[in-house]
Each structure stands twice: as structure tokens, then as C-alpha cells.
Scaffold this active site. Structure first.
Site, PDB file in Angstrom:
ATOM      1  N   THR A 129      18.928  -0.678 -11.720  1.00 20.86           N
ATOM      2  CA  THR A 129      18.827   0.776 -11.511  1.00 20.86           C
ATOM      3  C   THR A 129      20.191   1.427 -11.273  1.00 20.86           C
ATOM      4  OG1 THR A 129      16.660   0.412 -10.550  1.00 20.86           O
ATOM      5  CG2 THR A 129      17.695   2.524 -10.076  1.00 20.86           C
ATOM      6  N   GLU A 130      20.316   2.655 -11.808  1.00 22.36           N
ATOM      7  CA  GLU A 130      21.503   3.464 -11.529  1.00 22.36           C
ATOM      8  C   GLU A 130      21.044   4.845 -11.106  1.00 22.36           C
ATOM      9  OE1 GLU A 130      24.546   3.253 -14.465  1.00 22.36           O
ATOM     10  OE2 GLU A 130      24.347   1.068 -14.672  1.00 22.36           O
ATOM     11  N   LYS A 281     -14.879   0.846  21.712  1.00 20.24           N
ATOM     12  CA  LYS A 281     -16.218   1.435  21.864  1.00 20.24           C
ATOM     13  C   LYS A 281     -16.130   2.952  21.867  1.00 20.24           C
ATOM     14  CE  LYS A 281     -18.638  -2.209  24.295  1.00 20.24           C
ATOM     15  NZ  LYS A 281     -18.860  -2.794  25.606  1.00 20.24           N
ATOM     16  N   HIS A 290     -20.859   1.677  13.963  1.00 16.40           N
ATOM     17  CA  HIS A 290     -21.046   2.958  13.258  1.00 16.40           C
ATOM     18  C   HIS A 290     -20.905   2.666  11.763  1.00 16.40           C
ATOM     19  CE1 HIS A 290     -20.997   5.336  16.904  1.00 16.40           C
ATOM     20  NE2 HIS A 290     -19.881   4.747  17.284  1.00 16.40           N
ATOM     21  N   GLN A 291     -21.925   3.047  11.032  1.00 17.69           N
ATOM     22  CA  GLN A 291     -21.936   2.658   9.610  1.00 17.69           C
ATOM     23  C   GLN A 291     -20.712   3.195   8.849  1.00 17.69           C
ATOM     24  OE1 GLN A 291     -25.031   4.053   6.815  1.00 17.69           O
ATOM     25  NE2 GLN A 291     -25.755   1.937   6.836  1.00 17.69           N
ATOM     26  N   ILE A 350      -9.029   3.847  11.078  1.00 20.44           N
ATOM     27  CA  ILE A 350      -9.954   3.105  11.963  1.00 20.44           C
ATOM     28  C   ILE A 350      -9.378   2.985  13.374  1.00 20.44           C
ATOM     29  CG2 ILE A 350     -10.918   0.773  12.360  1.00 20.44           C
ATOM     30  CD1 ILE A 350     -11.501   0.714   9.299  1.00 20.44           C
ATOM     31  N   GLY A 352      -7.835   5.298  14.786  1.00 24.05           N
ATOM     32  CA  GLY A 352      -7.802   6.644  15.368  1.00 24.05           C
ATOM     33  C   GLY A 352      -6.375   7.020  15.752  1.00 24.05           C
ATOM     34  N   GLU A 376       9.957  -2.028  -9.003  1.00 20.54           N
ATOM     35  CA  GLU A 376       9.514  -2.816 -10.177  1.00 20.54           C
ATOM     36  C   GLU A 376       8.880  -1.903 -11.236  1.00 20.54           C
ATOM     37  OE1 GLU A 376      11.401  -5.725  -8.967  1.00 20.54           O
ATOM     38  OE2 GLU A 376      10.153  -6.180 -10.711  1.00 20.54           O
ATOM     39  N   GLY A 377       9.423  -0.692 -11.389  1.00 23.57           N
ATOM     40  CA  GLY A 377       8.833   0.342 -12.243  1.00 23.57           C
ATOM     41  C   GLY A 377       7.756   1.038 -11.437  1.00 23.57           C
TER      42      GLY A 377
END
Ligand code: FAD
Length: 390
Positions: A129-130, A281, A290-291, A350, A352, A376-377
Site C-alpha cells: 500500500t501507498e 439478572k 429473556h428470549q 448483551i 448493556g 487485505e483489500g
């Protein structure tokens, strides 16, 4: 016959690396990540060298373990489970070894491979890369001649290199630099070459050192070449084929490996989120009950498994017949890195409010994994490359 079972040796390698990643790599990486100067942790690299991790892809005849690409893909996932930056630093070394073995001149094996297999922890760079652009630099089929401003001029039997390489991993800590340069007097796409440049070559210096969002354990800097004089034997492979080697040799290996690396980070984020969801909890029950939280974890795990399977398939396809499926390597890179980005963001969610704090590991995973969609692109460039196979 399809067989997803790992051999005893592959399982042992995974176990050894998971232990090293958890007990040694991760705790040290957390400290480097917090360090405003993010000083390079030579000790972890030396320990990796002593455990023969750096030399894993190098043939036994040159002091290594001669592990096949498939085992390396398993290994890079485990190292990244500890820390993505450390996996990047080691992964570049492995990619360079593959490049040397597949396209380098055999008479150079003895000169460079034992160096990289050394238990002192010798590192290497691959500098394409440049500042003028990364995306335009590295795809042979779309290469715009002259994109690389770094020039190699023939002077007698020597070559003299001048220019600046940008965003180079391991710059400043490497003993060997593989530098891509445009060849003076050459035209068209076959106008570049790689050169082996020793880290102590007169005229090679390190320019701007980058202060990064993530992967702070892996150094990134400019490499400045000012009248670096090299004998002809330091030409890598064939003159004119530099960018061709990147597209046809380096990327079929390294892009799939970046996919596996990001699976490792995603797995680490998922494991932390699962443990937290089992403890925390709210609403009178553990949040995993909690679903909404359980389904998030289910989607994370399902996507990690899918990503791992694709990374394995890419490694299997490209090693069975080397470079046979570059598009699979790009697919593994795109799918796994995008997946890992989503998974690490969900892990933060998750946790919080605690997920946003540096006391917990998940925000680092999120910052670390962002880079995998860029280097890597970029993923858009990888998508462009896949579209050529449609
Ligand atoms: C931390 C880090 C480490 C790195 N390590 C190395 C290294 O060791 N060696 C090395 O050689 N390079 C390295 N790179 C460089 C990296 O590969 C480039 O940053 C990357 O290829 C993108 O190039 P660029 O930054 O010039 O972005 P650009 O090419 O300017 O792209 C900018 C945006 O435009 C989009 N874009 C560009 N062209 C197109 C197109 N044709 N179609 C659609 N979208 C397009 C890109 O997807 C991107 O979103 C590293 C980069 C980083 C950040």
C-alpha cells in the site's frame, strides 16, 4: 467423502494455542491496548517463537514445523481468540513464508526461512500500500500501471529503491521487508516486482507510526525508502510479476486466513457474552432467559459456525490445489469479517452499559475486528474480486 473431524495433531495444536492465547496473549494484549504509546510487546513474540508458533509454516528442513495451510487456519483462529493484533502480526509472517515458498526462488529459501524460523522471534512485513491508494494497488486484473510511486531503478547490477509505503504491519519491528515497487523502464501491468529488503538496510527508515482504533498490539507505520541499494539477488521471484503475486499467491491464502482470524474474535466475544448472560439478572431472571437475548446468542453462534465452515473450506480448496479457488478465500474474508463485526456489536449489546466500558473485554473485540473489514483489500474490493467469477 466429506469429513469435518480434525486429526489428533490438529486438535493438539488448537488446544495448545487456546491455552497460550488465554493465559499469555490476552492479558498482555489488554495492557498494550490501554498503553497510550502501545509499545510493541516483544516478550509475547519471543514466547511464541520459543513455542515454535512463528515457524509453524516453515518446512522442517529450514527449522520449522512444516504445517499445512489448513492447520494454520485453525491456528490463526486460536491466536485471535487471545488477541487479533497479535494474530495479525504473526499472520503476516506466515503469509510471507507462503509467498516465499510458492513463488520465491528456491536458492533464497536457505537465506530467509531459517531467519523467520528463529527462536529469537524474527518478524517480516509485506509492503504494497501507498498513500495514493490501497485498493488500486493490489489486484493484477485491475491494476493501473504507475499506481505504485515507489520506484526501483536498475544501476549496474544493483537496484535502487525510493518511495514511501503506507499502513505497513510490523514496520519498525521487522527484520525482513518484502517491498513492492514499480520498475523503471517497464510499462503495463507487468511493471512491478517484490524485493527482499533487510530491516537494517541503509536508507530504510520508519516514518509516521499510526495510532489505531484497535489491534494496537500490531504496529502499523510508513516505511520510507531513500536510495536503498540492493543486489540483484534481492529480487523476489520474477521481475514484472509483483502485483500478479499479490493477487494469485498472497490473497488466496491471506484473505481466507483473515476470515479465520475474525472467527476467533467472534468466538471470544460470543463466549464472554454467553457467560455474562448466564450471570446477569434483570426482570427477576437471568438475562439469557429473556428470549430476545437468547435468540441474539443463537444467531451469533450459528453465524460463527457458518463462518468457520467457510474459512475451513477456503483453506481446504486452496491448499488441495494451490490457489484453485481465490474466490472462496474472498468469500471467507467477506462473510467472516462482516459476521464478526455483527457478533462483536451484539456482544457489546448483551453486556448493556458495561459492554461500553473498558473494564469488560467486548468493546476491544469490536474495535479490533473492524480492521478485518478493511485490510487485505476492503470487503468491497473483495466483493468486486468475487464478481469476476460470476
Ligand atoms: C491497520 C492496517 C494495517 C495494514 N497493513 C498493511 C500491510 O501490512 N501491507 C500493506 O500493503 N497494506 C496494509 N494495509 C493497507 C490496506 O490494505 C488498505 O488500507 C486497504 O486496501 C484500503 O486501501 P485505502 O486505505 O487506500 O482505501 P481506498 O482504496 O482509498 O478505499 C477507500 C474506500 O473506497 C472503496 N473503494 C475503493 N476503490 C473501490 C472500487 N473500485 N469499487 C468500490 N469501492 C471502492 C473502498 O472499499 C473503501 O471503502 C493496512 C491497513 C491498515 C488500516
Amino acid at each position: 467423502m466429506v469429513d469435518f473431524a480434525l486429526t489428533e495433531e490438529e486438535q493438539d495444536t488448537r488446544r495448545m494455542l487456546r491455552e497460550f492465547a488465554l493465559n499469555e496473549i490476552r492479558p498482555r494484549a489488554v495492557e498494550v491496548d490501554k498503553d497510550p504509546e502501545h509499545k510493541f510487546d516483544w516478550e509475547i513474540i519471543r514466547k511464541a517463537a520459543e513455542l515454535d508458533i512463528l515457524s509453524m509454516p516453515i518446512p522442517e528442513a529450514y527449522g520449522g514445523a512444516g504445517m499445512p495451510l489448513f492447520t494454520l487456519v485453525l491456528a490463526i483462529e486460536e491466536i485471535a481468540y487471545g488477541d487479533a493484533g497479535t494474530a495479525t502480526t504473526i499472520g503476516i509472517n506466515w503469509a510471507n513464508v507462503a509467498l516465499i515458498l510458492i513463488e520465491g526462488k528456491p536458492e533464497n529459501y536457505g537465506k530467509y526461512l531459517p531467519l523467520l524460523a528463529s527462536r529469537e522471534g524474527m518478524l517480516s512485513c509485506n509492503a504494497c500500500t501507498e498513500a495514493s491508494g490501497g485498493s488500486d494497488c493490489a489486484t493484477y486484473s485491475r491494476y493501473i500501471p504507475g499506481t505504485h510511486k515507489t520506484m526501483a531503478r536498475k544501476d549496474g547490477s544493483d537496484y535502487v529503491l525510493n518511495g514511501t509505503k503506507t499502513f505497513i504491519t510490523n514496520a519498525g519491528v521487522a527484520d525482513l521487508y518484502l517491498i513492492l515497487a514499480s520498475l523503471e523502464g517497464y510499462e503495463g501491468r507487468d511493471s512491478t516486482a517484490f524485493f527482499y529488503v533487510p530491516g537494517n538496510a541503509p536508507g530504510l527508515s520508519i516514518g509516521k507510526v499510526e495510532d489505531k482504533m484497535g489491534q494496537r498490539t500490531s504496529p502499523t507505520a510508513d516505511v520510507v525508502l531513500s536510495d536503498v541499494r540492493l543486489p540483484e539477488e534481492n529480487v523476489f521471484g520474477e521481475l514484472g510479476k509483483g502485483v500478479w503475486y499479490v493477487e494469485n499467491c498472497l490473497f488466496p491464502i491471506s484473505r481466507g486466513a483473515v476470515g479465520a482470524l475474525s472467527v476467533g474474535v467472534a468466538q471470544a466475544a460470543y463466549d464472554e457474552a454467553l457467560a455474562y448472560a448466564r450471570e446477569r439478572k434483570q426482570g427477576g431472571k437471568r438475562i439469557i432467559e429473556h428470549q430476545a437475548v437468547a435468540f441474539k446468542l443463537v444467531d451469533m453462534l450459528t453465524n460463527i459456525e457458518a463462518g468457520r465452515a467457510l474459512a475451513w473450506k477456503s483453506a481446504w480448496a486452496n491448499i488441495t490445489t494451490f490457489g484453485a479457488s481465490p474466490e472462496l478465500s474472498c468469500m471467507a474474508k467477506v462473510f467472516c469479517t462482516d459476521m464478526a463485526m455483527r457478533v462483536t456489536i451484539d456482544a457489546v449489546q448483551i453486556f448493556g452499559g458495561y459492554g461500553y466500558m473498558k473494564d469488560y473485554p467486548v468493546e476491544k473485540f469490536m474495535r479490533d475486528v473492524k480492521l478485518t473489514q478493511i485490510y487485505e483489500g476492503t470487503n468491497d474490493i473483495n466483493r468486486l474480486d468475487i464478481s469476476c467469477y460470476l
